[in-house]
Structures are given as C-alpha cells and as structure tokens.
Design a protein around this motif. Sequence first.
Motif, PDB file in Angstrom:
ATOM      1  N   ASP A  16       0.961  -0.705  -0.015  1.00  0.00           N
ATOM      2  CA  ASP A  16      -0.073   0.226   0.113  1.00  0.00           C
ATOM      3  C   ASP A  16       1.157   1.344  -0.041  1.00  0.00           C
ATOM      4  OD1 ASP A  16      -2.752  -1.103   0.140  1.00  0.00           O
ATOM      5  OD2 ASP A  16      -2.701  -0.894   2.384  1.00  0.00           O
ATOM      6  N   PHE A  17       0.799   1.952  -0.966  1.00  0.00           N
ATOM      7  CA  PHE A  17       1.312   3.482  -0.692  1.00  0.00           C
ATOM      8  C   PHE A  17       0.507   4.548   0.464  1.00  0.00           C
ATOM      9  CE2 PHE A  17       1.852   3.701  -5.627  1.00  0.00           C
ATOM     10  CZ  PHE A  17       3.324   3.331  -5.054  1.00  0.00           C
ATOM     11  N   GLY A  18       1.298   4.891   0.962  1.00  0.00           N
ATOM     12  CA  GLY A  18       0.952   6.138   2.220  1.00  0.00           C
ATOM     13  C   GLY A  18      -0.669   6.397   2.378  1.00  0.00           C
ATOM     14  N   ALA A  19      -0.360   7.200   1.240  1.00  0.00           N
ATOM     15  CA  ALA A  19      -2.099   8.390   0.871  1.00  0.00           C
ATOM     16  C   ALA A  19      -1.345   8.288  -0.591  1.00  0.00           C
ATOM     17  CB  ALA A  19      -1.551   9.375   2.063  1.00  0.00           C
ATOM     18  N   THR A  20      -3.135   9.841  -0.819  1.00  0.00           N
ATOM     19  CA  THR A  20      -2.215  10.300  -1.835  1.00  0.00           C
ATOM     20  C   THR A  20      -1.511  11.508  -2.157  1.00  0.00           C
ATOM     21  OG1 THR A  20      -4.199  11.678  -1.084  1.00  0.00           O
ATOM     22  CG2 THR A  20      -5.005   9.881  -2.300  1.00  0.00           C
ATOM     23  N   ASN A  21      -1.036  11.182  -1.160  1.00  0.00           N
ATOM     24  CA  ASN A  21      -0.211  13.002  -1.035  1.00  0.00           C
ATOM     25  C   ASN A  21       1.476  11.780  -1.064  1.00  0.00           C
ATOM     26  OD1 ASN A  21      -0.376  11.898   1.838  1.00  0.00           O
ATOM     27  ND2 ASN A  21      -0.105  14.103   2.616  1.00  0.00           N
ATOM     28  N   ASP A  22       1.489  10.991  -0.683  1.00  0.00           N
ATOM     29  CA  ASP A  22       2.849  10.073  -1.099  1.00  0.00           C
ATOM     30  C   ASP A  22       3.784  10.691  -1.878  1.00  0.00           C
ATOM     31  OD1 ASP A  22       4.825   7.855  -1.364  1.00  0.00           O
ATOM     32  OD2 ASP A  22       4.051   6.625  -0.328  1.00  0.00           O
ATOM     33  N   PRO A  23       4.607  11.117  -1.319  1.00  0.00           N
ATOM     34  CA  PRO A  23       5.757  11.794  -2.869  1.00  0.00           C
ATOM     35  C   PRO A  23       6.044  10.281  -3.476  1.00  0.00           C
ATOM     36  CG  PRO A  23       6.647  12.300   0.065  1.00  0.00           C
ATOM     37  CD  PRO A  23       5.421  11.320  -0.042  1.00  0.00           C
ATOM     38  N   GLU A  24       6.135   9.298  -3.185  1.00  0.00           N
ATOM     39  CA  GLU A  24       6.945   8.858  -4.047  1.00  0.00           C
ATOM     40  C   GLU A  24       5.616   8.097  -5.265  1.00  0.00           C
ATOM     41  OE1 GLU A  24       8.254   3.517  -4.294  1.00  0.00           O
ATOM     42  OE2 GLU A  24       7.098   4.219  -2.325  1.00  0.00           O
ATOM     43  N   LEU A  25       4.065   7.914  -4.122  1.00  0.00           N
ATOM     44  CA  LEU A  25       3.164   7.439  -5.390  1.00  0.00           C
ATOM     45  C   LEU A  25       3.347   8.778  -6.723  1.00  0.00           C
ATOM     46  CD1 LEU A  25       0.457   6.941  -6.339  1.00  0.00           C
ATOM     47  CD2 LEU A  25      -0.447   8.413  -4.371  1.00  0.00           C
ATOM     48  N   ARG A  26       3.387  10.557  -6.192  1.00  0.00           N
ATOM     49  CA  ARG A  26       3.624  11.400  -6.693  1.00  0.00           C
ATOM     50  C   ARG A  26       4.294  11.615  -7.461  1.00  0.00           C
ATOM     51  NH1 ARG A  26      -0.930  15.342  -5.892  1.00  0.00           N
ATOM     52  NH2 ARG A  26      -2.354  14.237  -4.265  1.00  0.00           N
ATOM     53  N   THR A  27       5.746  10.716  -7.723  1.00  0.00           N
ATOM     54  CA  THR A  27       7.178  10.840  -8.668  1.00  0.00           C
ATOM     55  C   THR A  27       6.478   9.481  -9.453  1.00  0.00           C
ATOM     56  OG1 THR A  27       8.262  10.656  -6.552  1.00  0.00           O
ATOM     57  CG2 THR A  27       8.990  10.449  -8.541  1.00  0.00           C
ATOM     58  N   ILE A  28       5.755   8.720  -9.184  1.00  0.00           N
ATOM     59  CA  ILE A  28       5.767   7.380  -9.741  1.00  0.00           C
ATOM     60  C   ILE A  28       4.442   7.825 -10.981  1.00  0.00           C
ATOM     61  CG2 ILE A  28       4.633   5.246 -10.328  1.00  0.00           C
ATOM     62  CD1 ILE A  28       5.916   4.801  -7.835  1.00  0.00           C
ATOM     63  N   ILE A  29       3.386   8.672 -10.337  1.00  0.00           N
ATOM     64  CA  ILE A  29       2.861   9.176 -11.403  1.00  0.00           C
ATOM     65  C   ILE A  29       3.175  10.540 -12.341  1.00  0.00           C
ATOM     66  CG2 ILE A  29       0.447  10.331 -11.990  1.00  0.00           C
ATOM     67  CD1 ILE A  29       0.167   7.565 -10.571  1.00  0.00           C
ATOM     68  N   GLN A  30       3.953  11.139 -12.349  1.00  0.00           N
ATOM     69  CA  GLN A  30       4.484  11.958 -13.060  1.00  0.00           C
ATOM     70  C   GLN A  30       4.978  11.331 -13.652  1.00  0.00           C
ATOM     71  OE1 GLN A  30       3.943  15.711 -13.324  1.00  0.00           O
ATOM     72  NE2 GLN A  30       2.792  15.389 -11.755  1.00  0.00           N
ATOM     73  N   GLY A  31       6.335  10.227 -13.247  1.00  0.00           N
ATOM     74  CA  GLY A  31       6.800   9.474 -13.768  1.00  0.00           C
ATOM     75  C   GLY A  31       6.121   8.914 -15.534  1.00  0.00           C
TER      76      GLY A  31
END
Length: 159
Positions: A16-31
């Motif tokens: 699970d990702f931590g939350a919608t503001n998880d920096p790793e999640l945001r980096t992955i979506i930007q990629g």
Amino acid sequence: MDNWAVLLIKDNNRFDFGATNDPELRTIIQGFMTMCRTSGMNVRSDPKYITANLPPRNTDDLTRKAAVNVIRSSIIALNPKVNLIMVLLSSGDKHVFAGIKHLCDVFLDVHTVCVHSEKIRKEKGQLQYFANVALKFNMKLGGVNHGLDNESMRWLKGE
C-alpha cells in the motif's frame, strides 16, 4: 488525458502507498505521465487522487462486496465524473479486481486500468511497465497504438 483519476486501493497490504500525497506515489504518476507524453499522448492535466480504505477480509463476505461498496462510494464522490481511472491495487485479490471492473463497466460507465502497486513501484523495468500501461490508456481513450503505412498496405488493398 484531461479528466482522469488515480484510485489508491488500501487493503492493509505491505505494498500500500501511504496516502494520496505520498511523495513516492506522486513521483511515479509524474513518471507515468511523462511516458504518456513521450508516447504521443496529450496529457493536459494532473489526475485527481482518491483513496478507498477497504474493510478487512471477512469469512462472511468471500466476494468482498463490502470492499467493492467502499470503492463505489469513493468513485461516486468524484465530482465532476472522470473518463478514466488508474486503479492502484495493493494486492492480487481477484474479487476486488472483478468487482471494480464490473462496477465501472456496467454501472458507472467509466474506463479503468488496473495496476499492481508492487509492480509499478519497482525501478527495474519501470519504464517498460509505464509504456505498457500507457498503451492501455491510449486504447481506452480511443487512440491508435499501431498502424501500417500506406506502402505496407498496398498488397492488402490489391494495388
């Protein structure tokens, strides 16, 4: 891509990702968005982010209806409605996957592309994974992924 969302499924799983503001999640979506642009897609806006915190598995609910209802509520809360949702699954639960597909295809009329959090997080092969998911996005949005040039088509047309 101008009206899309990322649905973060939280099922008490180690991936699970931590939350919608998880920096790793945001980096992955930007990629992923960068890969879409590289592939020729027009990405006009960032996605909306939503979370579905699934209830624990229960022996009285083997098909995970309660979990699908939580997902339904999360998607319906999106206003305005989106055209496409990238669903980040935290596990390979076939009932959750089937429930999402049935819910979105039959009742909510919204396209979905499901990905596994574990796979999209892996740096090794991540660009290829992004490219494969981008092909699915393009197809769901009515784009053309492959085509033949006119010279290659001549024999087929009998010219």
